[in-house]
Design a protein around this motif. Sequence first.
Motif, PDB file in Angstrom:
ATOM      1  N   LYS A   2      -8.425 -47.060 -47.918  1.00 38.92           N
ATOM      2  CA  LYS A   2      -8.469 -48.286 -48.723  1.00 38.92           C
ATOM      3  C   LYS A   2      -9.900 -48.531 -49.212  1.00 38.92           C
ATOM      4  O   LYS A   2     -10.861 -48.036 -48.619  1.00 38.92           O
ATOM      5  CB  LYS A   2      -8.006 -49.492 -47.892  1.00 38.92           C
ATOM      6  CG  LYS A   2      -6.540 -49.408 -47.481  1.00 38.92           C
ATOM      7  CD  LYS A   2      -5.617 -49.526 -48.680  1.00 38.92           C
ATOM      8  CE  LYS A   2      -4.166 -49.306 -48.299  1.00 38.92           C
ATOM      9  NZ  LYS A   2      -3.286 -49.236 -49.492  1.00 38.92           N
ATOM     10  N   ARG A   3      -9.968 -49.300 -50.288  1.00 39.41           N
ATOM     11  CA  ARG A   3     -11.287 -49.659 -50.820  1.00 39.41           C
ATOM     12  C   ARG A   3     -11.606 -51.071 -50.323  1.00 39.41           C
ATOM     13  O   ARG A   3     -10.856 -52.014 -50.596  1.00 39.41           O
ATOM     14  CB  ARG A   3     -11.236 -49.631 -52.350  1.00 39.41           C
ATOM     15  CG  ARG A   3     -10.918 -48.261 -52.892  1.00 39.41           C
ATOM     16  CD  ARG A   3     -10.363 -48.351 -54.303  1.00 39.41           C
ATOM     17  NE  ARG A   3     -11.366 -48.795 -55.253  1.00 39.41           N
ATOM     18  CZ  ARG A   3     -12.289 -48.003 -55.771  1.00 39.41           C
ATOM     19  NH1 ARG A   3     -12.332 -46.729 -55.404  1.00 39.41           N
ATOM     20  NH2 ARG A   3     -13.158 -48.447 -56.628  1.00 39.41           N
ATOM     21  N   HIS A  35     -12.156 -45.143 -44.713  1.00 41.07           N
ATOM     22  CA  HIS A  35     -12.081 -46.049 -45.858  1.00 41.07           C
ATOM     23  C   HIS A  35     -13.305 -45.896 -46.761  1.00 41.07           C
ATOM     24  O   HIS A  35     -14.363 -45.418 -46.335  1.00 41.07           O
ATOM     25  CB  HIS A  35     -11.988 -47.498 -45.379  1.00 41.07           C
ATOM     26  CG  HIS A  35     -10.764 -47.764 -44.558  1.00 41.07           C
ATOM     27  ND1 HIS A  35      -9.491 -47.713 -45.092  1.00 41.07           N
ATOM     28  CD2 HIS A  35     -10.610 -48.060 -43.235  1.00 41.07           C
ATOM     29  CE1 HIS A  35      -8.611 -47.981 -44.138  1.00 41.07           C
ATOM     30  NE2 HIS A  35      -9.261 -48.180 -42.997  1.00 41.07           N
ATOM     31  N   GLU A  36     -13.129 -46.340 -48.005  1.00 40.38           N
ATOM     32  CA  GLU A  36     -14.260 -46.375 -48.934  1.00 40.38           C
ATOM     33  C   GLU A  36     -14.822 -47.802 -48.926  1.00 40.38           C
ATOM     34  O   GLU A  36     -14.058 -48.766 -49.074  1.00 40.38           O
ATOM     35  CB  GLU A  36     -13.791 -46.001 -50.347  1.00 40.38           C
ATOM     36  CG  GLU A  36     -14.932 -45.910 -51.331  1.00 40.38           C
ATOM     37  CD  GLU A  36     -14.452 -45.543 -52.734  1.00 40.38           C
ATOM     38  OE1 GLU A  36     -13.283 -45.117 -52.881  1.00 40.38           O
ATOM     39  OE2 GLU A  36     -15.259 -45.705 -53.663  1.00 40.38           O
ATOM     40  N   VAL A  37     -16.120 -47.904 -48.732  1.00 41.50           N
ATOM     41  CA  VAL A  37     -16.714 -49.216 -48.510  1.00 41.50           C
ATOM     42  C   VAL A  37     -17.869 -49.450 -49.476  1.00 41.50           C
ATOM     43  O   VAL A  37     -18.658 -48.549 -49.738  1.00 41.50           O
ATOM     44  CB  VAL A  37     -17.251 -49.310 -47.053  1.00 41.50           C
ATOM     45  CG1 VAL A  37     -18.033 -50.595 -46.836  1.00 41.50           C
ATOM     46  CG2 VAL A  37     -16.107 -49.213 -46.056  1.00 41.50           C
ATOM     47  N   GLU A  38     -17.931 -50.665 -49.982  1.00 38.87           N
ATOM     48  CA  GLU A  38     -19.151 -51.093 -50.677  1.00 38.87           C
ATOM     49  C   GLU A  38     -19.622 -52.392 -50.042  1.00 38.87           C
ATOM     50  O   GLU A  38     -18.802 -53.189 -49.552  1.00 38.87           O
ATOM     51  CB  GLU A  38     -18.906 -51.269 -52.174  1.00 38.87           C
ATOM     52  CG  GLU A  38     -18.695 -49.950 -52.875  1.00 38.87           C
ATOM     53  CD  GLU A  38     -19.410 -49.832 -54.212  1.00 38.87           C
ATOM     54  OE1 GLU A  38     -20.061 -50.794 -54.652  1.00 38.87           O
ATOM     55  OE2 GLU A  38     -19.294 -48.740 -54.807  1.00 38.87           O
ATOM     56  N   PHE A  59     -15.584 -52.431 -58.551  1.00 37.66           N
ATOM     57  CA  PHE A  59     -15.136 -51.683 -57.356  1.00 37.66           C
ATOM     58  C   PHE A  59     -13.620 -51.775 -57.182  1.00 37.66           C
ATOM     59  O   PHE A  59     -12.998 -50.871 -56.623  1.00 37.66           O
ATOM     60  CB  PHE A  59     -15.862 -52.234 -56.116  1.00 37.66           C
ATOM     61  CG  PHE A  59     -15.572 -51.483 -54.852  1.00 37.66           C
ATOM     62  CD1 PHE A  59     -15.725 -50.098 -54.770  1.00 37.66           C
ATOM     63  CD2 PHE A  59     -15.127 -52.146 -53.712  1.00 37.66           C
ATOM     64  CE1 PHE A  59     -15.454 -49.401 -53.592  1.00 37.66           C
ATOM     65  CE2 PHE A  59     -14.859 -51.470 -52.532  1.00 37.66           C
ATOM     66  CZ  PHE A  59     -15.022 -50.093 -52.477  1.00 37.66           C
ATOM     67  N   ASP A  60     -13.042 -52.866 -57.655  1.00 39.06           N
ATOM     68  CA  ASP A  60     -11.593 -53.075 -57.561  1.00 39.06           C
ATOM     69  C   ASP A  60     -11.087 -52.865 -56.121  1.00 39.06           C
ATOM     70  O   ASP A  60     -10.271 -51.975 -55.853  1.00 39.06           O
ATOM     71  CB  ASP A  60     -10.875 -52.099 -58.517  1.00 39.06           C
ATOM     72  CG  ASP A  60      -9.396 -52.441 -58.637  1.00 39.06           C
ATOM     73  OD1 ASP A  60      -9.026 -53.590 -58.342  1.00 39.06           O
ATOM     74  OD2 ASP A  60      -8.613 -51.542 -58.985  1.00 39.06           O
ATOM     75  N   PRO A  61     -11.535 -53.697 -55.196  1.00 36.49           N
ATOM     76  CA  PRO A  61     -11.199 -53.483 -53.784  1.00 36.49           C
ATOM     77  C   PRO A  61      -9.743 -53.808 -53.454  1.00 36.49           C
ATOM     78  O   PRO A  61      -9.115 -54.637 -54.117  1.00 36.49           O
ATOM     79  CB  PRO A  61     -12.135 -54.461 -53.065  1.00 36.49           C
ATOM     80  CG  PRO A  61     -12.361 -55.557 -54.045  1.00 36.49           C
ATOM     81  CD  PRO A  61     -12.355 -54.911 -55.396  1.00 36.49           C
ATOM     82  N   ASP A  62      -9.255 -53.146 -52.390  1.00 35.31           N
ATOM     83  CA  ASP A  62      -7.941 -53.508 -51.837  1.00 35.31           C
ATOM     84  C   ASP A  62      -8.071 -54.716 -50.906  1.00 35.31           C
ATOM     85  O   ASP A  62      -7.122 -55.474 -50.737  1.00 35.31           O
ATOM     86  CB  ASP A  62      -7.370 -52.323 -51.046  1.00 35.31           C
ATOM     87  CG  ASP A  62      -7.145 -51.110 -51.934  1.00 35.31           C
ATOM     88  OD1 ASP A  62      -6.418 -51.265 -52.944  1.00 35.31           O
ATOM     89  OD2 ASP A  62      -7.712 -50.038 -51.658  1.00 35.31           O
TER      90      ASP A  62
END
Length: 450
Positions: A2-3, A35-38, A59-62
Motif C-alpha cells: 500500500k501507499r 509498503h511504499e511510504v512518503e 503521491f495518491d496514498p491509500d
Amino acid sequence: MKRILLVSSNVSREPLQVYPLGLAVVAKGLVESGHEVEQFDFLASGESEALFRRKIVSFDPDYVCISLRNLDNCDSFSRAGYPEIAKRLVGWVRGTTGAPVIIGGPGFSILPEELLAFTGADHGIVGEGERVVCDLIRDLSEGRTPPPILRGGRLLDGGQMASPLYNGGMIAYYLDQSGMINLQTKRGCPHGCIYCVYPSLEGNRFRHRDPKAVVDDLERAGTEHGADSFFFTDSIFNDPQGHYLSIAEEILRRRLRVRWCCYMRPERIGRKEIALLKRAGMYAVELGTDAACDTTLRSLGKGFSFADALEVNRAFVAERLPCAHFVMFGGPGETADTVAEGLANLERLEHTVVFGYSGIRILPGTALHGQAIAEGVLSPTAPLFEPVYYFSPQIDADVMNGMIADSFRGRRDRIFPPVEGQKRLAVMHNFGFRGLLWDHLIRFPKDPGC
Ligand code: SF4
C-alpha cells in the motif's frame, strides 16, 4: 503493498524544532513490511496547506497517517494547544482524497477517545506504532473491521524496535533550524513521578536497544545525510544499569565524530562517567531536576534529593560540560516557604542554566490527576484536552510567580517565564547559533576544579 503518507502535525518551535523521530520509526516499520511510504512534515513545509494538498495529490496514498506529538507546550503562561492542527490536517485530507486517516503519536495516546472524536480521523493507534500500524493496514486492506482505536499490546523489546528511516529533506531542514536530529537508545521509564505519563506510554521498565544498532543509526545518518549532531530522546539517558555507557563506548570504539546531548536524571553520575560521555561527543545535558527543594521533590515522587542535583551539577561543571535544570514550581505541597527555600537552593547551582515553570500540567491517569480531584481543585469530570494546570492551593500563583521572577531577574542563566527563554534563544538563533543554544549562556570558572 500500500501507499502510505505519514504526516507530522507538530509545529512547535519551543524550545527548538524537533525532528519527528516517531514518524521515521513508523516509516521504517512500514517499509520493512513491504509498503511504499512518503513522509510529510507540516512544520518543515512552512505549515503550508497548498504543499500538503499537493503532496496528497502527487503521491495518491491509500492511507494517510498523522502523528500528534504533544497536546500542548506545558507552559501555563502560553497554553498553546496542538490537537487543533491535527484536526485541520484531517479536514484537508478529507477535502483532497478518500483515503482513510489514521492518527497516533504520544499526544494522541494520552487521550485517544477524545482526540479521535475531535480530529475526525477514522482510526487511532495508542502506544508504539511501528508494528500496530502494519497490523491495522493489513486488516483494513483485507476487508476486516478493526476497532476504531488499536492499542500496542505487548511492548516491543529492544531488538524489535525499528531504526528510524530518516528523510533527507527533513534532515536538511532540522540541521538548518535546530542543528540536530533525534535518536532513541531505549524506551520506558521505571520512575514514578506523579505528573508523568511516560511510564504508561512507554512502559515502566527500560527496554534497551543494542548499542551497536544505535551507533549504526548514528553512522548511517552521517554517511547518508551528513548529520553529525544528535539529541538522544530517551526519558532518561543515564539508566542505573549503565546501558548509556555502552553507547558511549561503542561511539568511541568506532571513532565516530559526533556531538550529542540528552536528558538525564540528576543523580548517580559522577566525573568519571561524564568524562567518558564527553570523549564520546556529549556537549551538554538537560537535567530533569523538576523541583527545587526536598519537600517538593518528595511530593512529586522524584526519588532523589536536592543534594543529589547539586552534586551532579558540580560534577558537570568540573568537567566543563554545560547542563541546564528544568524546575517546576506550584506542585503539591508548594508553599511560600518551599518557594523561598527552592529559590535559595537554585542560587547554589553555579555555572548552569535554570528554566523555571509555573504550575504542572495535569494529565489523565496520573497520580497528580487523582490528587487534584481529591483536593477538590479539579472536578472528576473536567476535560483534560485543553491544558489544565495544577497549582498548589497553599500559595497564591501570582505571589509565587513574582517570587521566581524577582529571584531570576537580571541573570542571563535563569529563565522565567519560559517565553522569556524563547525570546533569548530566538535572538541567538538569528545570530546564527544552532543546537540547544542555552549552553552558550554559561560561563565556566577559570579554575575547572570547582
Ligand atoms: S518525569 Fe522523567 S523520570 Fe519521572 S517518570 Fe517521567 S520520564 Fe521518568
